[in-house]
Design an enzyme around this catalytic site. Structure first.
Site, mmCIF file in Angstrom:
data_model
loop_
_atom_site.group_PDB
_atom_site.id
_atom_site.type_symbol
_atom_site.label_atom_id
_atom_site.label_comp_id
_atom_site.label_asym_id
_atom_site.label_seq_id
_atom_site.Cartn_x
_atom_site.Cartn_y
_atom_site.Cartn_z
ATOM 1 N N GLY A 1 -102.900 -64.794 38.906
ATOM 2 C CA GLY A 1 -103.310 -65.618 40.045
ATOM 3 C C GLY A 1 -102.838 -65.128 41.399
ATOM 4 O O GLY A 1 -102.640 -65.930 42.315
ATOM 5 N N ASN B 1 -104.680 -63.442 43.460
ATOM 6 C CA ASN B 1 -105.779 -63.759 44.384
ATOM 7 C C ASN B 1 -105.771 -65.239 44.740
ATOM 8 O O ASN B 1 -106.000 -65.613 45.898
ATOM 9 C CB ASN B 1 -107.126 -63.370 43.778
ATOM 10 N N MET C 1 -111.567 -64.994 33.032
ATOM 11 C CA MET C 1 -112.017 -64.017 32.039
ATOM 12 C C MET C 1 -113.084 -64.544 31.067
ATOM 13 O O MET C 1 -113.294 -63.954 30.010
ATOM 14 C CB MET C 1 -110.821 -63.471 31.260
ATOM 15 N N ARG C 2 -113.745 -65.620 31.413
ATOM 16 C CA ARG C 2 -114.822 -66.163 30.551
ATOM 17 C C ARG C 2 -116.164 -65.984 31.238
ATOM 18 O O ARG C 2 -116.266 -66.198 32.445
ATOM 19 C CB ARG C 2 -114.635 -67.662 30.320
ATOM 20 N N ASN D 1 -117.457 -64.291 43.033
ATOM 21 C CA ASN D 1 -116.560 -63.566 42.127
ATOM 22 C C ASN D 1 -116.036 -62.322 42.833
ATOM 23 O O ASN D 1 -116.664 -61.808 43.752
ATOM 24 C CB ASN D 1 -117.297 -63.165 40.844
ATOM 25 N N HIS E 1 -114.515 -58.412 41.889
ATOM 26 C CA HIS E 1 -114.440 -57.454 40.789
ATOM 27 C C HIS E 1 -113.748 -56.182 41.274
ATOM 28 O O HIS E 1 -114.101 -55.651 42.332
ATOM 29 C CB HIS E 1 -115.855 -57.144 40.286
HETATM 30 C C1 GRF Z 1 -108.417 -59.087 40.085
HETATM 31 O O1 GRF Z 1 -108.213 -57.726 40.165
HETATM 32 C C2 GRF Z 1 -109.881 -59.419 40.156
HETATM 33 O O2 GRF Z 1 -110.628 -58.467 40.839
HETATM 34 C C3 GRF Z 1 -110.300 -59.457 38.711
HETATM 35 O O3 GRF Z 1 -109.191 -59.961 38.026
HETATM 36 C C4 GRF Z 1 -107.999 -59.681 38.736
HETATM 37 C C5 GRF Z 1 -107.247 -60.969 38.862
HETATM 38 O O4 GRF Z 1 -105.929 -60.767 39.320
HETATM 39 N N1 GRF Z 1 -111.520 -60.219 38.556
HETATM 40 P P1 GRF Z 1 -105.061 -62.010 39.766
HETATM 41 O O5 GRF Z 1 -104.981 -62.991 38.581
HETATM 42 O O6 GRF Z 1 -105.709 -62.628 40.968
HETATM 43 O O7 GRF Z 1 -103.699 -61.449 40.079
#
Ligand code: GRF
Length: 206
Positions: free
Chosen positions: A12, A14, A90-91, A107, A109
């Site tokens: 988490g 982000n 992740m779903r 989203n 990526h």
């Molecule tokens: C990020 O790199 C994002 O691009 C991908 O999953 C990762 C999540 O990282 N979809 P975090 O849980 O925000 O540290």
């Protein structure tokens, strides 16, 4: 004030960047709910520390994806959530959910789509031997990592990069461009025209 939910599965970081941007008033919205499919995700702790409500579920407790998605929709509607931000969730969401929030799911990526979609974007790019990879922020459609692209930013791959070192640099990009995309979405400045997304008023990530 627009309300949104952030969906997470992992550490988490982000989510943290988004929480911080909301607190600094750089994102003119409110995180009404954090949704997680992983009860032990550190992202859930981050949400609680920030005083944000959480809905945590275990997919194994449901017969189908749509079964838990219906419960999630109920939680979102209860809180009048306007849109959804996926941050390391992740779903794969089913068409039922995507249609319900058409063009209202964002989203991020860790690769330059359409290259290296799926769960291991950083590892796959590294193993392929590309010299440049990057980060993509996009709208979610019914495919996996296929929706209209909002922002992309490149990052050079170094000869001595590991998955960790490369992901660390990509994360830094993510923490900057994801809050900006969320802000522009809230301000109704992201205009989807077919596969293209235009930023009204001309502001982009630079
Ligand atoms: C990020 O790199 C994002 O691009 C991908 O999953 C990762 C999540 O990282 N979809 P975090 O849980 O925000 O540290």
């Amino acid at each position: 004030m627009k309300k949104f939910a952030v969906f997470v599965s992992g550490s988490g970081t982000n989510l943290q960047a988004i929480i911080d941007a909301v607190n600094r008033k750089e994102i003119p919205g409110q995180i009404a709910l954090v949704v997680s499919d992983n009860p032990s995700a550190y992202a859930v702790v981050r949400a609680k520390n920030a005083g944000i409500e959480t809905f945590v579920f275990n997919p194994k407790d449901y017969n189908s994806r749509q079964d838990y998605e219906k419960i999630i929709v109920g939680e979102l509607e209860k809180r009048s959530v306007d849109f959804i931000v996926l941050a390391g969730f992740m779903r794969v969401l089913t068409p039922f959910f995507i249609r319900k929030y058409k063009n209202k799911i964002l989203n991020i990526h860790p690769a330059l789509l359409p290259s290296f979609p799926g769960a291991h974007g950083v590892r796959d790019a590294l193993n392929y031997g590309v010299k440049v990879t990057g980060v993509t922020v996009h709208f979610v459609d019914e495919g996996v990592d296929t929706g209209p692209i909002i922002f992309q930013e490149p990052e050079r791959v170094r000869d001595d990069d590991t998955e960790e070192s490369l992901h660390q640099r990509l994360h830094k990009i993510e923490y900057r461009i994801y809050p900006l995309a969320i802000k522009l979405f809230i301000e109704d400045r992201l205009v989807i025209e077919g596969r293209k997304v235009k930023v009204k008023g001309g502001e982009d990530e630079n």
